[in-house]
Motif scaffolding. Sequence first.
Motif, PDB file in Angstrom:
ATOM      1  N   TRP A 183       0.818  -1.218   0.000  1.00 24.71           N
ATOM      2  CA  TRP A 183       0.000   0.000   0.000  1.00 24.71           C
ATOM      3  C   TRP A 183       0.854   1.271   0.000  1.00 24.71           C
ATOM      4  N   ASP A 184       2.145   1.126   0.271  1.00 27.69           N
ATOM      5  CA  ASP A 184       3.023   2.297   0.212  1.00 27.69           C
ATOM      6  C   ASP A 184       3.336   2.689  -1.227  1.00 27.69           C
ATOM      7  N   THR A 185       3.353   1.680  -2.130  1.00 35.34           N
ATOM      8  CA  THR A 185       3.679   1.932  -3.541  1.00 35.34           C
ATOM      9  C   THR A 185       2.505   1.686  -4.475  1.00 35.34           C
ATOM     10  N   LEU A 186       1.428   1.065  -3.942  1.00 35.22           N
ATOM     11  CA  LEU A 186       0.252   0.679  -4.733  1.00 35.22           C
ATOM     12  C   LEU A 186       0.631  -0.282  -5.858  1.00 35.22           C
ATOM     13  N   LYS A 187       1.560  -1.188  -5.555  1.00 38.24           N
ATOM     14  CA  LYS A 187       1.955  -2.255  -6.470  1.00 38.24           C
ATOM     15  C   LYS A 187       2.063  -3.545  -5.669  1.00 38.24           C
ATOM     16  N   TYR A 188       2.102  -4.684  -6.398  1.00 38.83           N
ATOM     17  CA  TYR A 188       2.353  -5.963  -5.742  1.00 38.83           C
ATOM     18  C   TYR A 188       3.856  -6.211  -5.697  1.00 38.83           C
ATOM     19  N   ALA A 189       4.315  -6.742  -4.559  1.00 35.16           N
ATOM     20  CA  ALA A 189       5.739  -7.009  -4.386  1.00 35.16           C
ATOM     21  C   ALA A 189       5.911  -8.372  -3.729  1.00 35.16           C
TER      22      ALA A 189
END
Length: 257
Positions: A183-189
């Motif tokens: 949620w900090d980058t709005l991407k999946y990691a």
Amino acid sequence: MRIRATVAALSGTLALSALAVPAAQAADAPADIKITKASVNGGKDVVIGTTARKEFKLSITATDPAGVRGISGFLWFGPDFNTSTEVIKPIVFDPKCVEVNATTTTCTDTVIAYPQDLRNAHATKWNVFATAVNNNGDKHREEYLKADARIQRAARLTTNASPEPIKKGKTLTVTGALTRANWDTLKYAGYTKQSVQLQYKKKGASSYTTLKTVKSDTKGNLKTTVKASADGYFRYVFAGTSTTPAVTSTSDFVDVR
């Protein structure tokens, strides 16, 4: 979302008018009004990804000898209500209320969470703020009700077995990846250093068998080898953690010749 903006938006809402009442006055409300329970999403964890908003139910129960006219509330995050700035609330406060009996009522509203308003630290249980009004017009509020469900970061899991087809007895490599919403980058990691089970189901069988446990690497990748024995399906299964839900990959069928 900022709590100051939220409280201002609610000031004209009858059911939540206690939000505009000074804390000292709210504390003087008759002790007969009791807010007894708050339930988030029916007690099931709320899983949120990186793009789509998530709607779920917030139910609050209150009781009073005079009967309960209405209840409303929202979720908030942080150690202290007075300094918290993160909330999850309805777009429009319109709770549906059901009388449990003459003195007790449960009201349910739809609250909405946006990934853009979340941070990874928010993957936990939130607090619930609730206001109840009895049939005499007396108000009471609770700021630190504990939610019975967590807000969690959505997870993804993949499986790929190769080569296909393969000869019986040869070595099959099974790869995959475990990722989760950041949620900090709005991407999946990649979800690193997590235990994931490799399972197998022989063609025609009704259930899977766990073959081994594999650890995800520093990028969330999975890789292991097995001997090919018969036609069947391979999949990875992750049991989940407090911040991330359980997830099972789509199975990959392997033709063994």
